[in-house]
Design a protein around this motif. Sequence first.
Motif, mmCIF file in Angstrom:
data_model
loop_
_atom_site.group_PDB
_atom_site.id
_atom_site.type_symbol
_atom_site.label_atom_id
_atom_site.label_comp_id
_atom_site.label_asym_id
_atom_site.label_seq_id
_atom_site.Cartn_x
_atom_site.Cartn_y
_atom_site.Cartn_z
ATOM 1 N N ASP A 1 -7.170 -0.666 9.345
ATOM 2 C CA ASP A 1 -8.635 -1.086 9.096
ATOM 3 C C ASP A 1 -8.819 -2.067 8.083
ATOM 4 O O ASP A 1 -9.884 -3.023 8.154
ATOM 5 C CB ASP A 1 -9.652 0.248 9.071
ATOM 6 C CG ASP A 1 -9.135 1.237 8.044
ATOM 7 O OD1 ASP A 1 -8.344 1.021 7.399
ATOM 8 O OD2 ASP A 1 -9.967 2.282 7.916
ATOM 9 N N ARG A 2 -8.109 -1.934 7.016
ATOM 10 C CA ARG A 2 -8.305 -2.731 5.926
ATOM 11 C C ARG A 2 -7.905 -4.108 6.518
ATOM 12 O O ARG A 2 -8.555 -5.377 5.846
ATOM 13 C CB ARG A 2 -7.264 -2.464 4.880
ATOM 14 C CG ARG A 2 -7.406 -3.452 3.789
ATOM 15 C CD ARG A 2 -6.362 -3.044 2.447
ATOM 16 N NE ARG A 2 -6.492 -4.109 1.288
ATOM 17 C CZ ARG A 2 -5.770 -4.299 0.428
ATOM 18 N NH1 ARG A 2 -4.770 -3.424 0.550
ATOM 19 N NH2 ARG A 2 -5.783 -5.197 -0.304
ATOM 20 N N TYR A 3 -6.937 -4.503 7.430
ATOM 21 C CA TYR A 3 -6.584 -5.739 8.002
ATOM 22 C C TYR A 3 -7.294 -6.139 9.134
ATOM 23 O O TYR A 3 -6.739 -7.174 9.888
ATOM 24 C CB TYR A 3 -4.983 -5.916 7.731
ATOM 25 C CG TYR A 3 -4.548 -5.680 6.441
ATOM 26 C CD1 TYR A 3 -4.609 -6.736 5.745
ATOM 27 C CD2 TYR A 3 -3.856 -4.523 6.078
ATOM 28 C CE1 TYR A 3 -4.209 -6.758 4.193
ATOM 29 C CE2 TYR A 3 -3.734 -4.400 4.871
ATOM 30 C CZ TYR A 3 -3.642 -5.442 3.738
ATOM 31 O OH TYR A 3 -3.188 -5.120 2.511
ATOM 32 N N SER B 1 0.734 -1.074 0.121
ATOM 33 C CA SER B 1 -0.081 0.065 0.134
ATOM 34 C C SER B 1 0.966 1.177 0.111
ATOM 35 O O SER B 1 0.430 2.525 -0.524
ATOM 36 C CB SER B 1 -0.875 -0.083 1.191
ATOM 37 O OG SER B 1 -0.281 -0.066 2.445
ATOM 38 N N ASN C 1 -2.778 2.065 7.589
ATOM 39 C CA ASN C 1 -3.905 1.191 6.822
ATOM 40 C C ASN C 1 -4.291 0.008 7.819
ATOM 41 O O ASN C 1 -4.439 -0.999 7.197
ATOM 42 C CB ASN C 1 -3.312 0.665 5.512
ATOM 43 C CG ASN C 1 -4.202 0.212 4.501
ATOM 44 O OD1 ASN C 1 -5.246 0.672 4.439
ATOM 45 N ND2 ASN C 1 -3.799 -0.577 3.511
ATOM 46 N N GLN D 1 -7.783 8.185 8.605
ATOM 47 C CA GLN D 1 -7.126 6.817 9.149
ATOM 48 C C GLN D 1 -6.192 7.182 10.151
ATOM 49 O O GLN D 1 -6.181 6.832 11.383
ATOM 50 C CB GLN D 1 -6.611 6.171 8.007
ATOM 51 C CG GLN D 1 -7.522 4.999 7.169
ATOM 52 C CD GLN D 1 -6.537 4.447 5.993
ATOM 53 O OE1 GLN D 1 -5.880 5.000 5.534
ATOM 54 N NE2 GLN D 1 -7.036 3.196 6.024
#
Length: 237
Positions: free
Chosen positions: A169-171, A55, A167, A201
């Motif tokens: 929240d994506r995981y 990302s 990042n 975020q």
Amino acid sequence: SQRHRTTGDWDERKLIEGIIGEKSIYKYRADVPPEPGSPQTKAKRLRLVVDLSASMYRFNGVDNRLERQCECVLMFLESLAGFEHKFTYDIVGHSGDEHSIELVRKNQPPKNNKERLKLLKLMYTHTMFCNSGDNTFAALKSAIDALQAEPDDTVDERFVIVISDANFDRYGLSPQVFGKMLQSNENVQCFAMFIGSLGQQATHLQQNLPSGKGFVCLETTQIPKVLKTIFTSDVLH
């Protein structure tokens, strides 16, 4: 000289002074300086953990997060050059592939601009070709364990700085769990720098971490100030 100025309100040499404990910083903090003739005999120990996840490359076009991280690493290397006897550091990376990618070995910092450029290219390339995923938590735990394992008679204080693009929240990663990890070892001071953010975020993450443990750096000019804050608030106490 202007060469050593960053944003006009403080000098990058002050970062070094903050790291190694020069008297001007003690004056600034109104603390008592060490007695003359009592030099710091053990090096402060630092591990910088950088984000090499996919990302970082994917969203670099959105907010320059990868370039900003490279600038941060470069500032780090240049600030500490010549002070290796006061400050022992290494740099590792984390991505979806691994949690501890060796970038700079302890006591083997890049010697010149050619070696520094090679390091930055290595960081850039990894983000281009690694699998998606997030090993931030494993990278932090590994760093804490590694520094804790080093004998007390060789280390003055231990610090881990984790760089992340927020990042989580994506995981499905929990800011609360991360916050507890940052405070999990009283012998290792841990901090997080968030250098990328989709929407809010990074700010959301910072607000869910213990006070003074998370910093949002969405502009390159903020990086030296954050490093200074980390070092002057916790190195010199």
